[in-house]
Design an enzyme around this catalytic site. Structure first.
Site, PDB file in Angstrom:
ATOM      1  N   LYS A 160       0.835  -1.207   0.000  1.00 52.02           N
ATOM      2  CA  LYS A 160       0.000   0.000   0.000  1.00 52.02           C
ATOM      3  C   LYS A 160       0.871   1.259   0.000  1.00 52.02           C
ATOM      4  O   LYS A 160       0.596   2.223  -0.741  1.00 52.02           O
ATOM      5  CB  LYS A 160      -0.923   0.002   1.225  1.00 52.02           C
ATOM      6  CG  LYS A 160      -1.789   1.260   1.379  1.00 52.02           C
ATOM      7  CD  LYS A 160      -2.761   1.446   0.239  1.00 52.02           C
ATOM      8  CE  LYS A 160      -3.571   2.733   0.364  1.00 52.02           C
ATOM      9  NZ  LYS A 160      -4.480   2.759   1.534  1.00 52.02           N
TER      10      LYS A 160
ATOM     11  N   LYS B 242       0.645  11.690   4.981  1.00 51.69           N
ATOM     12  CA  LYS B 242       1.009  10.691   5.987  1.00 51.69           C
ATOM     13  C   LYS B 242       1.572   9.435   5.346  1.00 51.69           C
ATOM     14  O   LYS B 242       2.619   8.910   5.752  1.00 51.69           O
ATOM     15  CB  LYS B 242      -0.225  10.364   6.844  1.00 51.69           C
ATOM     16  CG  LYS B 242       0.013   9.356   7.950  1.00 51.69           C
ATOM     17  CD  LYS B 242      -0.444   7.948   7.582  1.00 51.69           C
ATOM     18  CE  LYS B 242      -1.932   7.842   7.362  1.00 51.69           C
ATOM     19  NZ  LYS B 242      -2.335   6.447   7.082  1.00 51.69           N
TER      20      LYS B 242
END
Length: 301
Positions: free
Chosen positions: A172, A242
């Site tokens: 991811k 992030k």
């Protein structure tokens, strides 16, 4: 596996997942710091928990969808965390995006208490969560993956077992790092082309059918950049900032240079500093426009 499930984190993603679990016949307990989100789901049949611990006490499998590493750690390991309530043989499925090192540490602490974990970050956004069509990249023991296949089929469409614990998070982060680079680069080349006198619709059409084509251009830009609409977000700039930061940390730990991704990260950092954090992540293109004193423009539908 029984149909006693909990969901910790019922924001844009977790809410959709919880509703699909309810539709799938699960007895669903929910927890979030946002009381309104809890109240909305209780009207649809979910049960309200006062803490992750209470979720654990009433669930055989718990799904987490949380926005930050520290929040995940607290939800699992805190004084009122899941491990204080879950029974031996229960499952934690973390659908958040965090770093693989933290994922493995949480896995080891859960394993010591007889609780099994899978890291399962997702792609597909709030729309995919609501429709139950998420792509899910699952890291963990294959036996545990097989045991949780039914619940994955309720919340997702494309479910991949990608390797041992932490592998899902690694994939991811790699994916989102690449998406961030594509987004910034697209902003630069589209503004360059338009400023050079090429019509935006022709520029997009040709790139979309040439070697410069990418998923971001086809799936995000028509809904955001090309219509100058970044709110409501498909995926916030804060979250991309992030994720890319976590990728750079992971790359450094692996001894891999990340020069290009680091440049893209600085653009997202600037976007966050200029109050674009809650807009769609493609609003980073506005940083390109502001720094270049120009506008890409829009394509009329």
């Amino acid at each position: 596996m029984t149909k006693k499930a909990g969901v910790v984190g019922i924001g844009l993603m977790g809410s959709g997942m919880a509703q699909n679990l309810l539709k799938g016949g699960y007895d669903v307990w929910v927890y979030d710091v946002n009381q309104e989100a809890i109240d909305d789901l209780t009207t649809k049949g979910a049960r309200k928990a006062k803490s992750p611990r209470e979720i654990g006490e009433n669930s055989d499998v718990v799904l987490m969808s949380l926005p930050a590493v520290s929040i995940v750690e607290e939800a699992v390991l805190g004084d009122e965390g899941l491990l204080k309530g879950l029974k031996e043989g229960s499952y934690i499925i973390d659908l958040s995006t965090i770093d693989p090192v933290t994922t493995r540490r949480i896995h080891n602490e859960a394993k010591a208490k007889g609780v099994k974990t899978l890291d399962a970050p997702v792609s597909g956004g709030p729309q995919g969560a609501a429709a139950g069509t998420l792509s899910i990249m699952v890291g963990g023991d294959e036996t545990d993956f097989e045991a949780c296949k039914e619940i994955f089929s309720v919340i997702g469409k494309n479910v991949f077992h990608v390797g041992p614990i932490g592998a899902g998070q690694t994939i991811k982060l790699c994916n989102n790092a690449l998406a961030s680079v594509h987004t910034v680069a697209l902003g630069e080349v589209l503004l360059t082309g338009v400023r050079a006198g090429v019509k935006l619709d022709k520029l997009v059409e040709v790139i979309s059918n040439s070697s410069g084509d990418c998923w971001i251009l086809r799936n995000f830009f028509p809904k955001t950049v090309l219509v100058d609409k970044y709110d409501p977000p498909l995926f916030t700039l804060n979250l991309m900032h992030k994720d890319v930061g976590l990728y750079i940390k992971t790359a450094e730990e692996m001894g891999v240079t990340s020069i290009i991704t680091s440049l893209a990260y600085q653009m997202y950092k600037a976007g966050k500093a200029t109050e674009k954090g809650q807009l769609d992540h493609t609003s980073v293109v506005k940083m390109v426009e502001e720094l270049s004193n120009g506008k890409i423009g829009t394509i009329n539908s």
